[in-house]
Design a protein around this motif. Structure first.
Motif, PDB file in Angstrom:
ATOM      1  N   LEU A   1      40.262  38.104  33.309  1.00 30.69           N
ATOM      2  CA  LEU A   1      41.335  38.732  34.077  1.00 30.69           C
ATOM      3  C   LEU A   1      42.689  38.095  33.786  1.00 30.69           C
ATOM      4  O   LEU A   1      43.727  38.760  33.889  1.00 30.69           O
ATOM      5  N   PHE A   2      42.695  36.820  33.421  1.00 30.53           N
ATOM      6  CA  PHE A   2      43.942  36.126  33.160  1.00 30.53           C
ATOM      7  C   PHE A   2      44.467  36.352  31.743  1.00 30.53           C
ATOM      8  O   PHE A   2      45.664  36.187  31.495  1.00 30.53           O
TER       9      PHE A   2
ATOM     10  N   LEU B   1      53.478  30.479  33.773  1.00 31.15           N
ATOM     11  CA  LEU B   1      52.829  29.888  34.943  1.00 31.15           C
ATOM     12  C   LEU B   1      51.572  29.140  34.521  1.00 31.15           C
ATOM     13  O   LEU B   1      50.773  29.647  33.729  1.00 31.15           O
ATOM     14  N   SER B   2      51.400  27.952  35.080  1.00 31.91           N
ATOM     15  CA  SER B   2      50.235  27.145  34.715  1.00 31.91           C
ATOM     16  C   SER B   2      48.937  27.848  35.062  1.00 31.91           C
ATOM     17  O   SER B   2      47.937  27.752  34.328  1.00 31.91           O
ATOM     18  N   VAL B   3      48.926  28.591  36.170  1.00 31.29           N
ATOM     19  CA  VAL B   3      47.701  29.271  36.589  1.00 31.29           C
ATOM     20  C   VAL B   3      47.296  30.355  35.605  1.00 31.29           C
ATOM     21  O   VAL B   3      46.112  30.712  35.504  1.00 31.29           O
ATOM     22  N   VAL B   4      48.263  30.889  34.833  1.00 32.65           N
ATOM     23  CA  VAL B   4      47.975  31.903  33.827  1.00 32.65           C
ATOM     24  C   VAL B   4      47.753  31.262  32.464  1.00 32.65           C
ATOM     25  O   VAL B   4      46.807  31.597  31.742  1.00 32.65           O
ATOM     26  N   ARG B   5      48.602  30.338  32.110  1.00 34.53           N
ATOM     27  CA  ARG B   5      48.605  29.750  30.769  1.00 34.53           C
ATOM     28  C   ARG B   5      47.429  28.820  30.522  1.00 34.53           C
ATOM     29  O   ARG B   5      46.903  28.733  29.413  1.00 34.53           O
ATOM     30  N   LEU B   6      47.028  28.089  31.533  1.00 33.84           N
ATOM     31  CA  LEU B   6      45.988  27.074  31.401  1.00 33.84           C
ATOM     32  C   LEU B   6      44.851  27.362  32.374  1.00 33.84           C
ATOM     33  O   LEU B   6      45.092  27.885  33.460  1.00 33.84           O
ATOM     34  N   PRO B   7      43.602  27.017  32.026  1.00 32.57           N
ATOM     35  CA  PRO B   7      43.215  26.327  30.801  1.00 32.57           C
ATOM     36  C   PRO B   7      43.132  27.292  29.625  1.00 32.57           C
ATOM     37  O   PRO B   7      43.076  28.497  29.819  1.00 32.57           O
TER      38      PRO B   7
ATOM     39  N   VAL C   1      52.362  38.526  29.013  1.00 28.47           N
ATOM     40  CA  VAL C   1      53.465  39.037  29.835  1.00 28.47           C
ATOM     41  C   VAL C   1      54.538  37.964  29.962  1.00 28.47           C
ATOM     42  O   VAL C   1      54.251  36.853  30.416  1.00 28.47           O
ATOM     43  N   PRO C   2      55.786  38.263  29.538  1.00 27.90           N
ATOM     44  CA  PRO C   2      56.859  37.268  29.657  1.00 27.90           C
ATOM     45  C   PRO C   2      57.017  36.791  31.104  1.00 27.90           C
ATOM     46  O   PRO C   2      56.795  37.537  32.056  1.00 27.90           O
TER      47      PRO C   2
END
Length: 266
Positions: free
Chosen positions: A247-248, A260-266, A254-255
């Motif tokens: 889902l992430f 956001l860390s919650v999207v980018r990582l892990p 998306v720019p």
């Protein structure tokens, strides 16, 4: 945090038992009639202190009327979420998603406990009306802003105000983040925001103070115990990390969101 994992997949008995003991002691004191009378006196005096100025101060009345609207709760939720998903503040950025999913699991635990505790409160007769319903001369914000009440719902009264469910969410947020605070300033910010966002319901009279610091805190302590001090948070976070990973992935393209860390990582 120096640990490679955010949550410990084990029973942490001392803290687990302490949460239950503290919750039981707090509820027991509230039910003990001589102490309960003192609670009621304090709650009444605090309500008069907070609510009475609404009658004569239009600016004060407007501020708390806005803060008592249902849409304002959305703003509060966004503020709490921003602090929850901020990387390298309470926990490393790489652990933000795990922390967020662990908090969601803790909220689910709180929901289960709240349903059970509310049923218990109804069965035992602990339920009561809010101070705006019981204290003569209480200022009702909905009388000053009937259109807002009609369109958005002004939370200024309740026929069943115990326990404070709104406060329980704020308290579990504060207790959850409190497990990771490293400095006194972090603790003061987290605790201060929880108290601040509880005030609208107290000023408007939707809850007695003990609905929050007894009922809300008891539920939050039990949810914290069964989530953070058992393997549940670690188990739920690990499984949710795997289930939500697909889902992430689209949001990583998306720019702005992909920063956001919650999207980018892990």
């Amino acid at each position: 945090m120096e640990n490679t994992t955010l949550f410990q997949a084990q029973w942490r008995w001392p803290r687990f038992l302490f949460c239950h003991f503290f919750a039981a002691a707090l509820l027991g004191l509230w039910l003990f009639e001589p102490v309960r009378a003192a609670f009621f006196t304090f709650d009444t005096q605090l309500f008069h202190l907070l609510n009475a100025p609404l009658a004569d101060n239009a600016a004060w009345r407007l501020v708390w009327a806005i803060a008592s609207l249902r849409p304002f709760d959305i703003l509060v939720g966004l503020i709490l979420l921003c602090l929850l998903i901020r990387g390298d503040w309470l926990y490393p950025a790489v652990q933000v998603r795990a922390a967020t999913l662990g908090f969601i699991a803790t909220l689910i635990m709180l929901l289960v406990i709240r349903v059970l505790f509310t049923k218990l409160a109804k069965h035992t007769g602990w339920q009561h009306a809010s101070p705006s319903e019981r204290i003569p001369g209480a200022v009702h914000l909905s009388d000053y802003y009937p259109e807002w009440e009609r369109r958005f719902e002004l939370k200024d009264r309740s026929s069943r105000s115990f326990p404070g469910d709104h406060a329980s969410v704020l308290m579990i947020w504060a207790l959850f983040l409190g497990c990771f605070v490293r400095t006194a300033w972090q603790g003061l910010l987290v605790g201060g925001l929880a108290v601040l966002f509880m005030l609208p319901r107290l000023v408007a009279g939707a809850h007695w103070a003990s609905d929050d610091y007894v009922g809300g805190l008891v539920m939050a302590l039990l949810a914290l115990a069964w989530s953070m001090y058992t393997p549940f948070a670690a188990w739920a976070s690990a499984h949710l990390l795997r289930l939500t990973a697909p889902l992430f992935r689209p949001f990583k393209r998306v720019p702005l969101l992909n920063r956001l860390s919650v999207v980018r990582l892990p």
